[in-house]
Design an enzyme around this catalytic site. Structure first.
Site, short mmCIF file in Angstrom:
data_model
loop_
_atom_site.label_atom_id
_atom_site.label_comp_id
_atom_site.label_asym_id
_atom_site.label_seq_id
_atom_site.Cartn_x
_atom_site.Cartn_y
_atom_site.Cartn_z
N ARG A 1 43.52 -67.33 -0.91
CA ARG A 1 44.19 -66.08 -1.27
C ARG A 1 45.71 -66.21 -1.15
O ARG A 1 46.45 -65.65 -1.94
CB ARG A 1 43.64 -64.95 -0.40
CG ARG A 1 44.15 -63.56 -0.74
CD ARG A 1 44.03 -63.24 -2.23
NE ARG A 1 42.69 -62.89 -2.61
CZ ARG A 1 42.35 -61.78 -3.26
NH1 ARG A 1 43.26 -60.91 -3.61
NH2 ARG A 1 41.10 -61.55 -3.59
N GLN B 1 39.77 -36.05 -18.45
CA GLN B 1 40.49 -34.82 -18.07
C GLN B 1 41.66 -35.08 -17.12
O GLN B 1 42.49 -34.22 -16.91
CB GLN B 1 39.52 -33.82 -17.42
CG GLN B 1 38.46 -33.33 -18.39
CD GLN B 1 37.56 -32.26 -17.78
OE1 GLN B 1 37.79 -31.79 -16.67
NE2 GLN B 1 36.52 -31.88 -18.51
N GLY C 1 39.97 -51.35 -19.41
CA GLY C 1 41.33 -51.10 -19.85
C GLY C 1 41.49 -49.81 -20.64
O GLY C 1 42.37 -49.72 -21.50
N HIS D 1 44.33 -43.85 -9.21
CA HIS D 1 43.10 -43.89 -8.41
C HIS D 1 42.22 -42.71 -8.82
O HIS D 1 42.71 -41.59 -8.96
CB HIS D 1 43.44 -43.81 -6.92
CG HIS D 1 42.23 -43.90 -6.06
ND1 HIS D 1 41.60 -45.10 -5.78
CD2 HIS D 1 41.47 -42.95 -5.48
CE1 HIS D 1 40.53 -44.88 -5.05
NE2 HIS D 1 40.43 -43.57 -4.85
N ASN E 1 50.06 -46.86 -9.08
CA ASN E 1 48.62 -47.09 -9.20
C ASN E 1 47.94 -45.80 -9.62
O ASN E 1 48.36 -44.72 -9.23
CB ASN E 1 48.08 -47.53 -7.83
CG ASN E 1 46.57 -47.75 -7.83
OD1 ASN E 1 46.04 -48.43 -8.71
ND2 ASN E 1 45.88 -47.18 -6.86
N GLU F 1 42.80 -38.98 -15.69
CA GLU F 1 43.51 -40.27 -15.68
C GLU F 1 44.32 -40.54 -16.93
O GLU F 1 45.49 -40.95 -16.86
CB GLU F 1 42.51 -41.41 -15.48
CG GLU F 1 41.80 -41.35 -14.15
CD GLU F 1 40.93 -42.57 -13.91
OE1 GLU F 1 41.39 -43.69 -14.11
OE2 GLU F 1 39.76 -42.38 -13.50
N ASN G 1 42.59 -47.04 -19.39
CA ASN G 1 43.89 -46.48 -18.99
C ASN G 1 45.03 -47.21 -19.68
O ASN G 1 46.01 -46.60 -20.10
CB ASN G 1 44.06 -46.54 -17.47
CG ASN G 1 43.39 -45.37 -16.79
OD1 ASN G 1 43.89 -44.24 -16.83
ND2 ASN G 1 42.23 -45.61 -16.19
N ASP H 1 46.11 -47.25 -0.90
CA ASP H 1 46.10 -45.89 -1.50
C ASP H 1 46.92 -44.91 -0.66
O ASP H 1 46.57 -43.74 -0.54
CB ASP H 1 44.67 -45.36 -1.65
CG ASP H 1 43.82 -46.23 -2.55
OD1 ASP H 1 44.37 -46.86 -3.47
OD2 ASP H 1 42.59 -46.30 -2.35
#
Ligand code: GAR
Length: 211
Positions: A66, A179, A12, A110, A108, A181, A14, A151
């Site tokens: 699922r 640098q 976590g 990535h 999102n 995210e 981010n 993505d």
């Protein structure tokens, strides 16, 4: 006020960057309604609760299959009624029905320059392992809208990061976070919350006159 729900699987960092940016006023017009994790041990849930934000556990392991998880997860998201869902290191496939219900309202982060090193099998540290295996000299991170593909949604922002000769996957992962995210994700949320972005013909553009 843009109401966001952040989904996280692991450490976590981010999420922490987003929380710090809200506290510092670098993200404005945002209220964090909840943090969802699929992982009971995720430090992210602790980070959320320390901030007085509800931390919710939603793990596929707790459902018969699922499809049952997808239904429950989507229902929970509808109950939380976010304006924006932020996938901040969330390593569970987003249910198709959730993508449909929240179309254009899921983003999102990535850890590569999409369309390189993304898609099935490319997540977390694996991305950096593959970058080093291939020997590329520049990598980075991407924030994008989520669509039904993997993505593949419209790209909001990217930042490049140099690969160094003696990098390990862990060292490179940390540099990409520091640098790229941790700067890109808060900036993207602030841009969306303040109406600076629009999607035109599948491409994200900055609205004219909005700095
Ligand atoms: C981040 O590097 C994020 O970009 C990546 O997982 C990590 C989570 O770290 N996400 C993906 O690979 C999604 N395909 P964090 O929990 O410390 O933020």
């Amino acid at each position: 006020m843009l109401r966001i729900v952040v989904c996280v699987s692991g450490g976590g960092t981010n999420l922490q960057a987003v929380l710090d940016a809200v506290d510092a006023g670098r993200i404005t017009n945002v209220e964090i309604g909840a943090v969802i994790s699929n992982n009971a041990g995720a430090k992210a849930l602790t980070r959320a609760r320390e901030h007085g934000i509800p931390g919710i556990l939603m793990s596929p392991k707790e459902y018969a299959d699922r499809e049952a998880f997808n239904r429950a997860f989507t229902e929970e998201m509808v109950r939380l009624h976010p304006d924006l869902v932020v996938l901040a290191g969330f390593l569970v496939r987003i249910p198709p029905q959730m993508v449909e219900k929240f179309s254009g309202r899921i983003i999102n982060i990535h850890p590569s320059l999409i369309p390189s090193f993304c898609g099935v099998g490319y997540y977390g540290i694996k991305v950096h392992e593959k970058v080093l295996e291939r020997g590329v000299k520049v990598t980075g991170a991407t924030v994008h809208f989520v669509n039904e593909g993997m993505d593949e949604g419209p790209i909001i922002a990217q930042r490049a990061v140099y690969v160094e000769d003696d990098d390990t996957p862990e060292i490179l992962q940390r540099r990409v976070m520091e640098q790229a995210e941790w700067l890109l994700l808060p900036q993207a949320i602030d841009d969306i919350a303040n109406g600076r972005l629009e999607v035109v013909d599948g491409h994200v553009r900055r609205r004219e006159g909005r700095a």
